[in-house]
Design a protein around this motif. Structure first.
Motif, mmCIF file in Angstrom:
data_model
loop_
_atom_site.group_PDB
_atom_site.id
_atom_site.type_symbol
_atom_site.label_atom_id
_atom_site.label_comp_id
_atom_site.label_asym_id
_atom_site.label_seq_id
_atom_site.Cartn_x
_atom_site.Cartn_y
_atom_site.Cartn_z
ATOM 1 N N CYS A 40 0.715 -1.042 0.227
ATOM 2 C CA CYS A 40 -0.413 -0.132 0.118
ATOM 3 C C CYS A 40 0.747 1.693 0.066
ATOM 4 C CB CYS A 40 -0.864 0.132 1.849
ATOM 5 S SG CYS A 40 -1.890 1.507 1.406
ATOM 6 N N ARG A 41 0.174 2.394 -1.222
ATOM 7 C CA ARG A 41 1.681 3.249 -0.919
ATOM 8 C C ARG A 41 1.399 4.018 -0.356
ATOM 9 N NH1 ARG A 41 2.235 -0.278 -4.817
ATOM 10 N NH2 ARG A 41 4.353 -0.151 -6.048
ATOM 11 N N HIS A 42 0.242 4.304 1.191
ATOM 12 C CA HIS A 42 -0.453 4.916 1.700
ATOM 13 C C HIS A 42 0.018 4.943 3.502
ATOM 14 C CE1 HIS A 42 -3.564 7.272 4.580
ATOM 15 N NE2 HIS A 42 -3.165 8.755 3.984
ATOM 16 N N CYS A 43 0.171 3.586 3.569
ATOM 17 C CA CYS A 43 0.116 3.149 4.741
ATOM 18 C C CYS A 43 1.700 2.290 4.539
ATOM 19 C CB CYS A 43 -0.817 2.231 6.020
ATOM 20 S SG CYS A 43 -0.404 0.966 5.203
ATOM 21 N N LEU A 44 2.320 2.350 3.869
ATOM 22 C CA LEU A 44 4.214 1.894 3.175
ATOM 23 C C LEU A 44 4.320 0.560 4.283
ATOM 24 C CD1 LEU A 44 5.776 5.242 3.003
ATOM 25 C CD2 LEU A 44 4.984 3.658 1.174
ATOM 26 N N ALA A 45 2.987 -0.346 3.971
ATOM 27 C CA ALA A 45 2.900 -1.762 4.895
ATOM 28 C C ALA A 45 2.093 -2.244 3.564
ATOM 29 C CB ALA A 45 1.852 -1.514 5.979
ATOM 30 N N ASN A 46 2.314 -4.208 4.112
ATOM 31 C CA ASN A 46 1.278 -4.849 2.647
ATOM 32 C C ASN A 46 0.368 -5.140 2.852
ATOM 33 O OD1 ASN A 46 3.750 -5.205 0.603
ATOM 34 N ND2 ASN A 46 5.094 -6.727 2.544
ATOM 35 N N ILE A 47 -0.219 -5.189 2.262
ATOM 36 C CA ILE A 47 -1.393 -5.544 2.134
ATOM 37 C C ILE A 47 -1.904 -6.916 2.368
ATOM 38 C CG2 ILE A 47 -4.317 -5.223 1.662
ATOM 39 C CD1 ILE A 47 -2.935 -3.249 -0.970
ATOM 40 N N ASN A 48 -3.135 -7.270 4.131
ATOM 41 C CA ASN A 48 -2.795 -8.581 4.290
ATOM 42 C C ASN A 48 -3.949 -9.354 3.644
ATOM 43 O OD1 ASN A 48 -0.974 -8.196 7.061
ATOM 44 N ND2 ASN A 48 -2.896 -7.524 7.722
ATOM 45 N N ALA A 49 -3.650 -11.088 3.640
ATOM 46 C CA ALA A 49 -4.449 -11.386 2.841
ATOM 47 C C ALA A 49 -6.140 -11.489 2.936
ATOM 48 C CB ALA A 49 -3.798 -13.513 3.203
ATOM 49 N N GLY A 50 -6.516 -11.532 2.179
ATOM 50 C CA GLY A 50 -8.274 -11.349 3.005
ATOM 51 C C GLY A 50 -8.558 -9.599 2.301
ATOM 52 N N ASP A 51 -7.545 -8.368 2.740
ATOM 53 C CA ASP A 51 -7.676 -7.560 2.362
ATOM 54 C C ASP A 51 -8.332 -6.876 1.298
ATOM 55 O OD1 ASP A 51 -7.737 -7.783 5.107
ATOM 56 O OD2 ASP A 51 -6.086 -6.702 5.565
ATOM 57 N N PRO A 52 -9.414 -6.307 0.913
ATOM 58 C CA PRO A 52 -9.746 -5.671 -0.711
ATOM 59 C C PRO A 52 -8.843 -4.278 0.073
ATOM 60 C CG PRO A 52 -11.324 -4.410 1.426
ATOM 61 C CD PRO A 52 -10.897 -5.582 1.543
ATOM 62 N N TYR A 53 -8.155 -4.137 -1.510
ATOM 63 C CA TYR A 53 -7.319 -3.228 -1.957
ATOM 64 C C TYR A 53 -7.403 -3.473 -4.170
ATOM 65 C CZ TYR A 53 -4.957 -7.040 -4.919
ATOM 66 O OH TYR A 53 -4.602 -7.651 -6.372
ATOM 67 N N LEU A 54 -7.435 -1.590 -3.812
ATOM 68 C CA LEU A 54 -6.983 -0.686 -4.880
ATOM 69 C C LEU A 54 -5.969 -1.130 -6.522
ATOM 70 C CD1 LEU A 54 -8.716 2.227 -3.954
ATOM 71 C CD2 LEU A 54 -10.332 -0.073 -4.852
ATOM 72 N N ILE A 55 -6.305 -0.945 -7.548
ATOM 73 C CA ILE A 55 -4.823 -0.929 -8.442
ATOM 74 C C ILE A 55 -5.856 -0.209 -9.518
ATOM 75 C CG2 ILE A 55 -3.767 -1.792 -10.204
ATOM 76 C CD1 ILE A 55 -4.788 -4.575 -9.161
ATOM 77 N N LEU A 56 -4.554 0.662 -8.639
ATOM 78 C CA LEU A 56 -4.904 2.193 -9.767
ATOM 79 C C LEU A 56 -3.151 2.691 -10.906
ATOM 80 C CD1 LEU A 56 -3.726 5.087 -7.875
ATOM 81 C CD2 LEU A 56 -5.680 3.925 -6.680
ATOM 82 N N ALA A 57 -3.191 3.418 -11.778
ATOM 83 C CA ALA A 57 -2.575 4.879 -11.784
ATOM 84 C C ALA A 57 -2.312 5.634 -11.110
ATOM 85 C CB ALA A 57 -3.373 4.335 -13.477
ATOM 86 N N TYR A 58 -1.312 5.709 -11.271
ATOM 87 C CA TYR A 58 -0.731 7.494 -10.272
ATOM 88 C C TYR A 58 -0.177 7.946 -10.418
ATOM 89 C CZ TYR A 58 1.113 9.465 -5.999
ATOM 90 O OH TYR A 58 1.615 10.062 -4.752
ATOM 91 N N ARG A 59 0.270 9.384 -10.148
ATOM 92 C CA ARG A 59 1.009 9.699 -11.198
ATOM 93 C C ARG A 59 1.897 10.771 -9.581
ATOM 94 N NH1 ARG A 59 -1.324 13.519 -14.613
ATOM 95 N NH2 ARG A 59 -1.364 15.126 -13.163
ATOM 96 N N PRO A 60 2.764 10.509 -9.204
ATOM 97 C CA PRO A 60 3.220 11.731 -7.918
ATOM 98 C C PRO A 60 4.145 12.697 -8.237
ATOM 99 C CG PRO A 60 4.960 9.144 -8.194
ATOM 100 C CD PRO A 60 3.746 9.427 -9.448
ATOM 101 N N PHE A 61 3.338 13.421 -9.368
ATOM 102 C CA PHE A 61 4.343 14.871 -9.336
ATOM 103 C C PHE A 61 2.953 15.611 -9.475
ATOM 104 C CE2 PHE A 61 6.890 11.758 -11.239
ATOM 105 C CZ PHE A 61 7.892 12.258 -10.708
ATOM 106 N N PRO A 62 2.482 17.470 -9.422
ATOM 107 C CA PRO A 62 2.106 17.748 -8.961
ATOM 108 C C PRO A 62 1.971 17.739 -10.725
ATOM 109 C CG PRO A 62 3.833 19.092 -8.775
ATOM 110 C CD PRO A 62 4.072 17.817 -9.226
ATOM 111 N N GLU A 63 2.026 17.861 -11.745
ATOM 112 C CA GLU A 63 1.367 18.378 -12.884
ATOM 113 C C GLU A 63 2.336 17.615 -14.048
ATOM 114 O OE1 GLU A 63 3.802 22.068 -14.260
ATOM 115 O OE2 GLU A 63 2.175 22.844 -13.073
ATOM 116 N N LEU A 64 1.454 17.559 -15.233
ATOM 117 C CA LEU A 64 1.532 16.912 -16.137
ATOM 118 C C LEU A 64 3.233 17.548 -16.830
ATOM 119 C CD1 LEU A 64 -1.528 15.595 -18.713
ATOM 120 C CD2 LEU A 64 0.345 13.949 -17.010
ATOM 121 N N GLN A 65 3.955 16.579 -17.098
ATOM 122 C CA GLN A 65 5.613 17.146 -17.724
ATOM 123 C C GLN A 65 6.248 15.779 -18.231
ATOM 124 O OE1 GLN A 65 8.807 16.865 -15.726
ATOM 125 N NE2 GLN A 65 7.662 16.485 -13.742
#
Length: 155
Positions: A40-65
């Motif tokens: 998980c990129r929010h708590c920076l820990a692994n997501i436990n077995a059986g827990d729901p998670y999201l997959i998404l496209a992430y851009r760690p920058f404030p704007e396109l460039q």
């Protein structure tokens, strides 16, 4: 030099959990963790077995460039506490090495700053990079898939 490992911003994580569009304008996908390899990129820990998670496209920058890389990440589907520790976060202990790369104040790659670093050397390499005046922060990425993990800043 004291370091701060910075997760995805909490307000952005909340938006994705509400299933608002990701960096590509798509609805985050929801899955159930098998227990390994879902950092998980929010708590920076692994997501436990059986827990729901999201997959998404992430851009760690404030704007396109041209240097604003976008890629897949995992995120707990349910609220989790943002990582706030000063030590190497749990997700950076699950591989033998990671790619560290320095970025300038204007969010551009500082050429020559990228290298694959063993886990035990992450703090030392980040400190070395952040001692350079032209480097404002460091991204940690998977050494094999280039997936964004977290940001390292001066504390």
């Amino acid at each position: 030099m004291p370091l701060r490992y910075t997760p995805m911003p909490s307000d952005l994580a909340a938006r994705y959990r509400r299933r608002e569009p990701d960096a590509y304008g798509l609805t985050p996908e929801i899955h159930v963790s098998g227990g390994d390899g879902m950092p998980c990129r929010h708590c920076l820990a692994n997501i436990n077995a059986g827990d729901p998670y999201l997959i998404l496209a992430y851009r760690p920058f404030p704007e396109l460039q041209p240097y604003a890389e976008t890629g897949p990440i995992f995120l707990h589907a349910e609220e989790c506490q943002a990582y706030a520790g000063g030590a190497v976060p749990p997700i950076l202990t699950t591989s033998k090495d990671y790619l560290l790369r320095g970025y300038s104040e204007d969010d551009r790659i500082v050429y020559g700053s990228g290298s694959v670093v063993p886990v035990a050397d992450i703090g030392a390499r980040a400190t070395e990079l952040l001692q350079r005046a032209e480097i404002a922060y460091v991204h940690v990425r998977s050494a094999r898939n280039n997936c964004y993990q977290c940001r390292i800043e001066r504390a």
